[in-house]
Design an enzyme around this catalytic site. Sequence first.
Site, mmCIF file in Angstrom:
data_model
loop_
_atom_site.group_PDB
_atom_site.id
_atom_site.type_symbol
_atom_site.label_atom_id
_atom_site.label_comp_id
_atom_site.label_asym_id
_atom_site.label_seq_id
_atom_site.Cartn_x
_atom_site.Cartn_y
_atom_site.Cartn_z
ATOM 1 N N ASN A 1 7.707 -9.059 0.040
ATOM 2 C CA ASN A 1 6.450 -8.476 0.611
ATOM 3 C C ASN A 1 6.332 -9.085 1.937
ATOM 4 O O ASN A 1 5.914 -10.298 2.303
ATOM 5 C CB ASN A 1 5.243 -8.758 0.092
ATOM 6 C CG ASN A 1 3.977 -8.161 0.466
ATOM 7 O OD1 ASN A 1 3.739 -7.646 1.509
ATOM 8 N ND2 ASN A 1 2.934 -8.366 -0.430
ATOM 9 N N ARG B 1 7.825 -4.216 -1.080
ATOM 10 C CA ARG B 1 6.409 -3.489 -0.853
ATOM 11 C C ARG B 1 6.595 -2.795 0.475
ATOM 12 O O ARG B 1 6.685 -3.549 1.647
ATOM 13 C CB ARG B 1 5.869 -4.409 -1.119
ATOM 14 C CG ARG B 1 4.299 -4.001 -0.875
ATOM 15 C CD ARG B 1 3.176 -4.841 -1.032
ATOM 16 N NE ARG B 1 1.729 -4.022 -0.628
ATOM 17 C CZ ARG B 1 1.012 -4.848 -0.171
ATOM 18 N NH1 ARG B 1 0.704 -5.944 0.427
ATOM 19 N NH2 ARG B 1 -0.231 -4.171 0.004
ATOM 20 N N HIS C 1 -2.875 0.204 -3.119
ATOM 21 C CA HIS C 1 -2.776 -0.353 -4.469
ATOM 22 C C HIS C 1 -2.393 0.372 -5.510
ATOM 23 O O HIS C 1 -2.527 -0.209 -6.909
ATOM 24 C CB HIS C 1 -4.323 -0.958 -4.865
ATOM 25 C CG HIS C 1 -5.139 -1.855 -4.146
ATOM 26 N ND1 HIS C 1 -6.557 -1.867 -4.037
ATOM 27 C CD2 HIS C 1 -4.534 -2.808 -3.600
ATOM 28 C CE1 HIS C 1 -6.642 -3.158 -3.510
ATOM 29 N NE2 HIS C 1 -5.527 -3.900 -3.241
ATOM 30 N N ARG D 1 -14.095 -6.479 4.042
ATOM 31 C CA ARG D 1 -14.057 -5.071 4.420
ATOM 32 C C ARG D 1 -15.499 -4.316 3.880
ATOM 33 O O ARG D 1 -15.758 -4.642 2.424
ATOM 34 C CB ARG D 1 -12.838 -4.076 3.825
ATOM 35 C CG ARG D 1 -11.540 -4.468 4.645
ATOM 36 C CD ARG D 1 -10.502 -3.882 4.020
ATOM 37 N NE ARG D 1 -9.134 -4.519 4.264
ATOM 38 C CZ ARG D 1 -8.372 -4.440 3.133
ATOM 39 N NH1 ARG D 1 -8.527 -3.662 1.969
ATOM 40 N NH2 ARG D 1 -7.332 -5.161 3.236
ATOM 41 N N GLU E 1 2.181 -6.502 -9.419
ATOM 42 C CA GLU E 1 2.899 -5.666 -8.496
ATOM 43 C C GLU E 1 4.471 -5.754 -8.389
ATOM 44 O O GLU E 1 5.133 -5.099 -8.457
ATOM 45 C CB GLU E 1 2.247 -5.685 -7.235
ATOM 46 C CG GLU E 1 0.936 -5.100 -7.527
ATOM 47 C CD GLU E 1 -0.319 -5.420 -6.448
ATOM 48 O OE1 GLU E 1 -0.069 -4.620 -5.247
ATOM 49 O OE2 GLU E 1 -1.041 -6.370 -6.410
#
Length: 421
Positions: free
Chosen positions: A7, A99, A189, A250, A395
């Site tokens: 990643n 990813r 996601h 956020r 993940e």
Amino acid sequence: MNVLVLNSGSSSLKFQLIATDLGRITENKDERLCRGQVEQIGGEAIVTVHTRSGTRQKSTASLFDISRSLEYLVRWIASDESEIMEVRSPSDIHAVGHRVVHGGELFTESTVITDEVLKGIEECIDLAPLHNPNNIKGILASRQVFGPKLPQVAVFDTSFHHSIPEHAYLYALPYHLYKRHHIRRYGFHGTSHRYVADRYRALRAVTEEQTHIITLHLGNGCSATAIRGGRSVDTSMGMTPLEGLVMGTRSGDIDPAVVNLIARKEGLSTHEVDALLNNQSGLLGISGLTNDMRVLLQESRDQDHRRAQLAIEVFCYRARKYIGAFLACMGAADAIVFTGGIGENSPDIRARICNGLEWAGLRLDDSRNKRMVGLEGQISCDDSSLHAFVIPTDEELLIARDTVRCILSERSPRVEELRIQ
Ligand code: ADP
């Protein structure tokens, strides 16, 4: 197969090495050999690695870019220090899974990376200017370190959501903006929502077609997904990960007119307002304290911190509102599934979100909920008609598994055919 999962961020590189193959996937017996990350790449970087036995090693090294960081990690993996006897040289790493944040409308599933696929990922840079360029750097660095023959696979955050129907992904903007600039809901996601849905299926022994759930990924970033028949039919994040639930920093949903208003009143450029909505809002913005839910819970209890309480209230209310909306969209669901740092570890937040959903048939079992911290299992009463589960996400494991599956089926779409006209 030893699969290196990468990643790549702007100044960081996270990795895991996972031993997996089709047999292990079926039996859920994949093995994590090591994991870690390099941070502050570009100068004196900080390298943190966890060996197979769980020991943590921290060091610093002068690593100027992602290629050098990857070389450094591969040398460590092949050394005695990593305690991985199966990997003695780079050739013992059999594939790399990446990813990739945005696959736009081009990539509807994970894919073996060819030159053409790489071009496709480049085309999606407009949609994720902060992320895709770093993901591409990770892919090029892997080619450099392992050579062009080592199979590499891209697993997209967006692709699980490709099944969302047009009426759910279109914004009510002039249609030509969608055609010209591909402005629509994509969702993110996806790897997490898909992993959790797969685990739910295994836990409940149901088929994909029988999987009707709402998954809530509550971490620093937060999103909800409506999954009907095992497929994503709506999700809270949009064109970018800014839309939807309240997150660490956020804002999630706001009236779009607020952007101009803030710009005018505060003398900011729209670019600066964008940064404010992404980095200074959410839990941090409301509380004025932190984006860390643990601290907010502590402060709201011990100090009676009003704005910490308010941030938590807004966070939970928004999550419950999305559950209600998705129940209406789906007609019905069998379970709500919590995942992500907050979803996996906070019985308090889960209870606050679920309280008030009794009308939908959800009855939380308080003692099950309290016990389920970092564990996998049911937290609703047995006679609930809408259940609740906690399923820790993984993940990286899904990326490793997709890498194996893609390589064995040599799945790589012909990008030219997928390109939107
Ligand atoms: P990321 O999205 O960066 O992967 P995580 O999924 O690790 O983040 O989630 C981070 C969030 O999880 C933080 O807000 C953190 O406070 C929260 N968290 C972790 N453990 C707990 C806990 N025991 N109780 C409440 N929140 C927690």
